[in-house]
Write a protein that holds these residues in place. Structure first.
Motif, PDB file in Angstrom:
ATOM      1  N   VAL A  23       0.783  -1.007   0.201  1.00  0.00           N
ATOM      2  CA  VAL A  23      -0.371  -0.331   0.205  1.00  0.00           C
ATOM      3  C   VAL A  23       0.452   0.960  -0.384  1.00  0.00           C
ATOM      4  O   VAL A  23       1.517   1.285   0.521  1.00  0.00           O
ATOM      5  CB  VAL A  23      -1.037  -0.086   1.442  1.00  0.00           C
ATOM      6  N   VAL A  50      -3.187  -5.930   2.596  1.00  0.00           N
ATOM      7  CA  VAL A  50      -3.514  -5.370   1.388  1.00  0.00           C
ATOM      8  C   VAL A  50      -5.148  -4.409   1.930  1.00  0.00           C
ATOM      9  O   VAL A  50      -4.524  -3.583   2.423  1.00  0.00           O
ATOM     10  CB  VAL A  50      -3.136  -5.056   0.679  1.00  0.00           C
ATOM     11  N   VAL A  59      -4.923  -8.755  -5.941  1.00  0.00           N
ATOM     12  CA  VAL A  59      -3.624  -8.057  -5.870  1.00  0.00           C
ATOM     13  C   VAL A  59      -3.259  -9.337  -5.502  1.00  0.00           C
ATOM     14  O   VAL A  59      -1.770  -9.164  -6.712  1.00  0.00           O
ATOM     15  CB  VAL A  59      -3.364  -7.474  -4.312  1.00  0.00           C
ATOM     16  N   VAL A  97      -1.424   0.877  -4.343  1.00  0.00           N
ATOM     17  CA  VAL A  97      -1.109  -0.743  -4.197  1.00  0.00           C
ATOM     18  C   VAL A  97       0.334  -0.609  -5.383  1.00  0.00           C
ATOM     19  O   VAL A  97      -0.198  -0.504  -6.284  1.00  0.00           O
ATOM     20  CB  VAL A  97      -1.762  -2.122  -4.026  1.00  0.00           C
TER      21      VAL A  97
END
Length: 395
Positions: A23, A50, A59, A97
């Motif tokens: 992050v 995250v 992610v 991210v």
């Protein structure tokens, strides 16, 4: 990334290839702050988080993709009214991210290894990484130590652009390290602070903040447990050896038998330190608080009734403290929870410490319009453009 340092350090030592998603900026009611990380190795093993679950699947897929193509990218996840159940933050926040592949020969691998090694050993160090700037610099890293020395990633893993930007980045990272903070800083191509050049995410690895509990009373045992739960290094100090014992405080990191003000005069404190005075005995409190309220610490609180507090203020004025110094004193200590038991009282004290640290109000969230997450500890940049795909995954 340093929040999963132990596992990542093991991966690097084992020679694993992996991708790490960190992050780098948050907006609104995002669940986790800058520095939170999720990593995926070549076998598909995942560690960390995250978002606490909101976007982990997406992610994870991006990490696998990054390992295949070797490219560092920054993705944005947010809330979409049109597709509220797709990948995104249903809490309404925005999360940027950065996904960085760390192969066996990745240019940043050496400096990341050094940063992870320092974190595992508990050594203070700051890891600065480029999170906005030219595509070829995304993910470039710099490790900065408290004495100002630094180690740069090899080749494309370094900041590039000459010595001045590196020196400026190291100076900014060192400043955040000294404050024990994680945040972002802006540098232009010549190393100055003009926006539009590079944005660095600086993660600071520092020893745990200190909580010093003065007064080996029943309430102190519960507060020690709460302090440990919050990640503090907790010390109990009392001048009475019959009370300040390991049997009474098995979870304390340190137990000190000494007059409180004398101990405070010799012990190291910093801007993260919380001082909790539970003795409510003037012969201990007044010299202790006279010293404590003149220190640049994060929190000074004292137990006692409102009458005790008023009497204490008069005595502190007589000891030479001014109104600005007295205004720093949190007394009676704790938030109004209606606490009765030592455990409930410890909870109220811990809650006030957290609220002070994070900029919270202490009011119920139900029916209020105060932010759920405060930006008190971090400098965030929510408008990343370079090297970023403004994700249609924004939920």
């Amino acid at each position: 990334m340093l929040d999963i340092a132990e596992e990542l350090h093991r991966w690097i030592e084992e020679g694993r290839a992996f991708a790490v998603a960190s992050v780098v900026a948050v907006g609104g009611s995002a669940p986790r702050g800058p520095g939170a990380a999720l990593a995926v190795d070549s076998e598909g093993t995942a560690i960390g988080s995250v978002s606490g679950g909101c976007v982990e699947g997406a992610v994870y897929d991006l990490c696998r993709e990054a390992m295949r193509d070797g490219t560092t990218v920054v993705e944005r996840f947010g809330y979409s009214d049109e597709d509220a159940f797709a990948v995104g933050l249903t809490c309404g926040g925005v999360l940027d991210v950065m996904i960085t592949p760390v192969g066996e020969r990745a240019p940043v691998r050496t400096v990341l290894r050094a940063a992870l090694s320092a974190a595992v050993r508990g050594e203070p160090a700051a890891l600065a990484r480029v999170v906005r700037g030219p595509d070829h610099l995304l993910g470039a890293a710099l490790l900065v130590r408290p004495d100002g020395t630094y180690e740069e990633g090899e080749g494309e893993g370094g900041l590039g652009g000459g010595l001045e930007p590196v020196r400026s980045a190291a100076a900014e990272a060192r400043a955040l390290l000294e404050a024990g903070r994680t945040g972002t800083v802006e540098l232009s191509e010549d190393g100055s602070h003009c926006p539009g050049g590079l944005t660095l995410l600086v993660e600071s690895n520092m020893p745990p903040p200190r909580m010093i509990v003065f007064g080996a009373v029943d309430f102190a045992a519960a507060l020690v447990r709460a302090g440990k739960f919050l990640g503090y290094h907790v010390t109990v100090c009392d001048a009475r050896p019959v009370f300040a014992t390991r049997d009474r405080f098995p979870e304390a990191d340190d137990i000190v038998v000494e007059w409180p003000h004398r101990y405070l005069e010799r012990v190291a404190t910093d801007t993260r330190t919380a001082l909790c005075v539970l003795t409510h005995d003037a012969k201990f409190d007044i010299p202790l608080l006279t010293a404590a309220l003149r220190l640049p610490v994060a929190f000074v609180g004292a137990m006692g009734s409102r009458r005790t507090h008023e009497d204490r203020l008069d005595r502190l004025r007589e000891a030479g403290l001014g109104e600005r110094e007295l205004a720093r004193l949190r007394s009676p200590i704790g938030l109004d929870l209606g606490a009765r038991t030592p455990e409930e009282t410890a909870l109220s004290i811990a809650a006030e410490i957290v609220a002070t640290r994070r900029g919270g109000t202490g009011v119920p969230l139900t029916g209020s319009r105060v932010p759920i997450h405060h930006d008190h500890d971090h400098d965030h940049d929510h408008d990343h453009d370079h090297g970023q795909r403004d994700s249609a995954r924004a939920a």
